[in-house]
Write a protein that holds these residues in place. Sequence first.
Motif, PDB file in Angstrom:
ATOM      1  N   THR A 304      87.207  21.080 -12.244  1.00  0.00           N
ATOM      2  CA  THR A 304      87.033  21.877 -11.031  1.00  0.00           C
ATOM      3  C   THR A 304      85.568  22.008 -10.665  1.00  0.00           C
ATOM      4  OG1 THR A 304      89.029  23.125 -11.606  1.00  0.00           O
ATOM      5  CG2 THR A 304      87.605  24.068  -9.923  1.00  0.00           C
ATOM      6  N   HIS A 305      84.699  22.227 -11.655  1.00  0.00           N
ATOM      7  CA  HIS A 305      83.260  22.246 -11.370  1.00  0.00           C
ATOM      8  C   HIS A 305      82.850  20.958 -10.648  1.00  0.00           C
ATOM      9  CE1 HIS A 305      81.946  25.871 -13.407  1.00  0.00           C
ATOM     10  NE2 HIS A 305      82.488  25.511 -14.563  1.00  0.00           N
ATOM     11  N   GLY A 306      83.295  19.822 -11.185  1.00  0.00           N
ATOM     12  CA  GLY A 306      82.904  18.534 -10.615  1.00  0.00           C
ATOM     13  C   GLY A 306      83.461  18.319  -9.222  1.00  0.00           C
ATOM     14  N   ALA A 307      84.722  18.637  -9.025  1.00  0.00           N
ATOM     15  CA  ALA A 307      85.333  18.457  -7.703  1.00  0.00           C
ATOM     16  C   ALA A 307      84.650  19.351  -6.671  1.00  0.00           C
ATOM     17  CB  ALA A 307      86.828  18.763  -7.776  1.00  0.00           C
ATOM     18  N   ASN A 308      84.388  20.600  -7.026  1.00  0.00           N
ATOM     19  CA  ASN A 308      83.708  21.510  -6.109  1.00  0.00           C
ATOM     20  C   ASN A 308      82.280  21.048  -5.819  1.00  0.00           C
ATOM     21  OD1 ASN A 308      85.919  23.158  -5.900  1.00  0.00           O
ATOM     22  ND2 ASN A 308      85.044  24.897  -6.987  1.00  0.00           N
ATOM     23  N   ALA A 309      81.574  20.595  -6.847  1.00  0.00           N
ATOM     24  CA  ALA A 309      80.186  20.168  -6.659  1.00  0.00           C
ATOM     25  C   ALA A 309      80.110  18.948  -5.739  1.00  0.00           C
ATOM     26  CB  ALA A 309      79.553  19.849  -8.008  1.00  0.00           C
ATOM     27  N   LEU A 310      81.014  18.003  -5.918  1.00  0.00           N
ATOM     28  CA  LEU A 310      81.021  16.826  -5.043  1.00  0.00           C
ATOM     29  C   LEU A 310      81.290  17.240  -3.602  1.00  0.00           C
ATOM     30  CD1 LEU A 310      80.953  13.771  -4.580  1.00  0.00           C
ATOM     31  CD2 LEU A 310      83.385  13.697  -5.197  1.00  0.00           C
ATOM     32  N   GLU A 311      82.235  18.123  -3.398  1.00  0.00           N
ATOM     33  CA  GLU A 311      82.543  18.593  -2.042  1.00  0.00           C
ATOM     34  C   GLU A 311      81.354  19.332  -1.442  1.00  0.00           C
ATOM     35  OE1 GLU A 311      83.980  19.663   1.558  1.00  0.00           O
ATOM     36  OE2 GLU A 311      84.739  18.129   0.174  1.00  0.00           O
ATOM     37  N   ASP A 362      81.727   2.754  -6.743  1.00  0.00           N
ATOM     38  CA  ASP A 362      81.279   2.442  -5.387  1.00  0.00           C
ATOM     39  C   ASP A 362      81.644   3.516  -4.377  1.00  0.00           C
ATOM     40  OD1 ASP A 362      80.083  -0.062  -6.002  1.00  0.00           O
ATOM     41  OD2 ASP A 362      82.069  -0.947  -6.165  1.00  0.00           O
ATOM     42  N   SER A 363      82.397   4.507  -4.826  1.00  0.00           N
ATOM     43  CA  SER A 363      82.683   5.654  -3.976  1.00  0.00           C
ATOM     44  C   SER A 363      81.978   6.859  -4.565  1.00  0.00           C
ATOM     45  CB  SER A 363      84.194   5.905  -3.935  1.00  0.00           C
ATOM     46  OG  SER A 363      84.675   6.305  -5.213  1.00  0.00           O
ATOM     47  N   GLY A 364      81.992   7.961  -3.854  1.00  0.00           N
ATOM     48  CA  GLY A 364      81.489   9.180  -4.459  1.00  0.00           C
ATOM     49  C   GLY A 364      82.452   9.649  -5.532  1.00  0.00           C
ATOM     50  N   PHE A 365      81.930  10.295  -6.560  1.00  0.00           N
ATOM     51  CA  PHE A 365      82.800  10.798  -7.623  1.00  0.00           C
ATOM     52  C   PHE A 365      82.171  12.025  -8.275  1.00  0.00           C
ATOM     53  CE2 PHE A 365      80.108   7.461  -9.438  1.00  0.00           C
ATOM     54  CZ  PHE A 365      79.555   8.074 -10.546  1.00  0.00           C
ATOM     55  N   PRO A 366      82.991  12.893  -8.873  1.00  0.00           N
ATOM     56  CA  PRO A 366      82.462  14.089  -9.534  1.00  0.00           C
ATOM     57  C   PRO A 366      81.559  13.713 -10.700  1.00  0.00           C
ATOM     58  CG  PRO A 366      84.831  14.270  -9.202  1.00  0.00           C
ATOM     59  CD  PRO A 366      84.461  12.845  -8.913  1.00  0.00           C
ATOM     60  N   TYR A 367      80.427  14.371 -10.794  1.00  0.00           N
ATOM     61  CA  TYR A 367      79.479  14.100 -11.876  1.00  0.00           C
ATOM     62  C   TYR A 367      78.841  15.417 -12.308  1.00  0.00           C
ATOM     63  CZ  TYR A 367      76.195  11.251 -14.584  1.00  0.00           C
ATOM     64  OH  TYR A 367      75.491  10.652 -15.606  1.00  0.00           O
ATOM     65  N   GLY A 368      79.651  16.289 -12.860  1.00  0.00           N
ATOM     66  CA  GLY A 368      79.158  17.579 -13.283  1.00  0.00           C
ATOM     67  C   GLY A 368      79.150  18.586 -12.152  1.00  0.00           C
ATOM     68  N   GLY A 369      78.795  19.826 -12.493  1.00  0.00           N
ATOM     69  CA  GLY A 369      78.875  20.920 -11.535  1.00  0.00           C
ATOM     70  C   GLY A 369      77.553  21.369 -10.941  1.00  0.00           C
ATOM     71  N   MET A 370      76.469  20.623 -11.184  1.00  0.00           N
ATOM     72  CA  MET A 370      75.158  21.019 -10.684  1.00  0.00           C
ATOM     73  C   MET A 370      74.805  20.234  -9.417  1.00  0.00           C
ATOM     74  SD  MET A 370      74.436  23.305 -12.870  1.00  0.00           S
ATOM     75  CE  MET A 370      72.770  23.675 -12.301  1.00  0.00           C
ATOM     76  N   VAL A 371      74.307  20.929  -8.420  1.00  0.00           N
ATOM     77  CA  VAL A 371      73.841  20.325  -7.170  1.00  0.00           C
ATOM     78  C   VAL A 371      72.490  20.934  -6.830  1.00  0.00           C
ATOM     79  CG1 VAL A 371      74.273  19.987  -4.704  1.00  0.00           C
ATOM     80  CG2 VAL A 371      76.200  20.020  -6.305  1.00  0.00           C
ATOM     81  N   VAL A 442      77.588  25.153  -9.351  1.00  0.00           N
ATOM     82  CA  VAL A 442      78.798  25.342  -8.558  1.00  0.00           C
ATOM     83  C   VAL A 442      79.950  25.760  -9.474  1.00  0.00           C
ATOM     84  CG1 VAL A 442      80.411  24.269  -6.953  1.00  0.00           C
ATOM     85  CG2 VAL A 442      77.982  23.623  -6.903  1.00  0.00           C
ATOM     86  N   GLY A 443      80.511  26.914  -9.205  1.00  0.00           N
ATOM     87  CA  GLY A 443      81.571  27.457 -10.038  1.00  0.00           C
ATOM     88  C   GLY A 443      82.942  26.921  -9.674  1.00  0.00           C
ATOM     89  N   ILE A 444      83.956  27.660 -10.065  1.00  0.00           N
ATOM     90  CA  ILE A 444      85.321  27.187  -9.858  1.00  0.00           C
ATOM     91  C   ILE A 444      86.061  28.029  -8.812  1.00  0.00           C
ATOM     92  CG2 ILE A 444      85.414  26.216 -12.178  1.00  0.00           C
ATOM     93  CD1 ILE A 444      87.179  28.562 -13.016  1.00  0.00           C
ATOM     94  N   GLU A 445      85.295  28.724  -7.943  1.00  0.00           N
ATOM     95  CA  GLU A 445      85.910  29.458  -6.849  1.00  0.00           C
ATOM     96  C   GLU A 445      86.489  28.490  -5.811  1.00  0.00           C
ATOM     97  OE1 GLU A 445      82.002  31.699  -7.992  1.00  0.00           O
ATOM     98  OE2 GLU A 445      82.626  29.630  -7.619  1.00  0.00           O
ATOM     99  N   ASP A 446      87.105  29.027  -4.789  1.00  0.00           N
ATOM    100  CA  ASP A 446      87.572  28.203  -3.669  1.00  0.00           C
ATOM    101  C   ASP A 446      86.348  27.658  -2.938  1.00  0.00           C
ATOM    102  OD1 ASP A 446      88.477  27.443  -0.940  1.00  0.00           O
ATOM    103  OD2 ASP A 446      90.403  28.249  -1.619  1.00  0.00           O
ATOM    104  N   VAL A 447      86.278  26.357  -2.804  1.00  0.00           N
ATOM    105  CA  VAL A 447      85.083  25.727  -2.247  1.00  0.00           C
ATOM    106  C   VAL A 447      84.844  26.162  -0.806  1.00  0.00           C
ATOM    107  CG1 VAL A 447      86.199  23.613  -1.397  1.00  0.00           C
ATOM    108  CG2 VAL A 447      83.820  23.529  -2.187  1.00  0.00           C
ATOM    109  N   ARG A 448      85.883  26.533  -0.082  1.00  0.00           N
ATOM    110  CA  ARG A 448      85.704  26.979   1.307  1.00  0.00           C
ATOM    111  C   ARG A 448      84.889  28.265   1.368  1.00  0.00           C
ATOM    112  NH1 ARG A 448      92.032  26.770   2.638  1.00  0.00           N
ATOM    113  NH2 ARG A 448      91.924  27.747   0.562  1.00  0.00           N
ATOM    114  N   ASP A 449      85.096  29.136   0.415  1.00  0.00           N
ATOM    115  CA  ASP A 449      84.317  30.373   0.370  1.00  0.00           C
ATOM    116  C   ASP A 449      82.864  30.093   0.018  1.00  0.00           C
ATOM    117  OD1 ASP A 449      86.527  32.012   0.996  1.00  0.00           O
ATOM    118  OD2 ASP A 449      87.156  32.011  -1.103  1.00  0.00           O
TER     119      ASP A 449
END
Length: 464
Positions: A304-311, A362-371, A442-449
């Motif tokens: 979740t950290h990774g998915a949120n950070a990528l978004e 070759d696409s974007g992908f989750p790479y940890g939770g730091m941005v 980036v935490g595991i909250e709802d990314v929209r918030d």
Amino acid sequence: MTIYTNGESNGNAAPAPHVHEAYHFNTRVIHAGSEANEETGAVIPPISLATTYKQTAVGVHKGFEYTRSNNPNRLAFEALIASLELPEPGDVHATTSQLAQDLPPALAFSSGSAVTQAIVSSLVKQNGHIISVGDVYGGTYRYFTKVAVNSGIETSFVHISMNEAASSIEAHAVEVEKQLEAAFRPETQLVWIETPTNPTLSVIDVETVARVAHAHGAIVVVDNTFMSSYYQQPLRLGADIVVHSVTKYLNGHSDVIMGVLVAPNPEIMDKLRFYQNAGGAVPGQFDSWLAQRGAKTLHLRMQTHGANALEIARWLERQDWVREVLYPGLEGAARTPIRHLAWKQLSPVAREKIESQGMDKDSGFPYGGMVSFRLDAAKLSAAEKATVSSNFLSALKVFTLAESLGGVESLAELPSLMTHASVSAEDRAILGIDDELIRLSVGIEDVRDLERDLVQAAKAASRA
């Protein structure tokens, strides 16, 4: 019973049959070091508060004498982290008494900084030399330049991270080798790297660093705090020692200060284990228990950290008040070599999960939770850059303005005045740590918030 059979960990013995049938990462993270209690059957290890242990005869005991030297809770946590970092993990069903007889090649300490001190004090001789990546964690930089120097130990900081000027992984490796060769001295004993680096999230080629360092007889340490054992396992890439600030992702709940190292080479481990006991900077029983409990959800949290950070990284790129976004997994032609190196260094468990979601190098992908990103101060205000950044950070509501990282909650900070204030202004300028650079955990909250929070903070900063 042999618990740890990886490579050099017990005299290069051949792996036992159970290792070839090793459980997957997501199972090990739950079960390693957590065998049901032998006496009661409790499925969660009890907290052992005892400071000393009964001996059945003089010098005859069950692996525990005095809690500074060994404790069931610390041992269980060390067994868990060893299982997650070693290429061939040990038996996840080992009992506490079996672990005590065949100690895992991991050591927990009272903090990440205590780990740094243990490694340098144990493995670098007086008047020795260390090579460190340039944008190293501020606390490590402080230790190298303000503490280790008192023992005559000098540190050279080299800038070997891949940037957008690199044409390929292979071309970058050639440049890294040149810079490292130029930095080595006869007295160089240790090479210390982080990847990704803090706070610019630059990627370091671990395999190339290890190859060059080993040719000179030096030990390679990789600080794996930012990626955790889920996204990256440096021992697979040639590192000799991997270290973590347990305070961050491994525990994941911002309620424990701890550090840990894993070192499968028995000669190295013997020196470090001696220092752990002699130095005494060990974690308490409850902290060890908490950290093990926190680590049981590591794989779920990191996904979740990774998915949120990528978004968030993708979203930040679309904002006109953002000048630059730093995230190794982000798509874009200019970032291709960086992204490919990041992909190469992913752990098997992370790569398998990412590929199952239809993503690749070759696409974007989750790479940890730091941005990290740079504000465009001119778009927000004509005030001083540091003032604009401070106004932005102070206006955040879901993100918390605070140092540290890796907890379930989202944090934001200004490295130039917070985590990296101990780094000289000259070195910060070289590293690109300016007053517009903001680091997000980036935490595991709802990314929209999280996105709405960043928008309202930008609006607040523009009105200030």
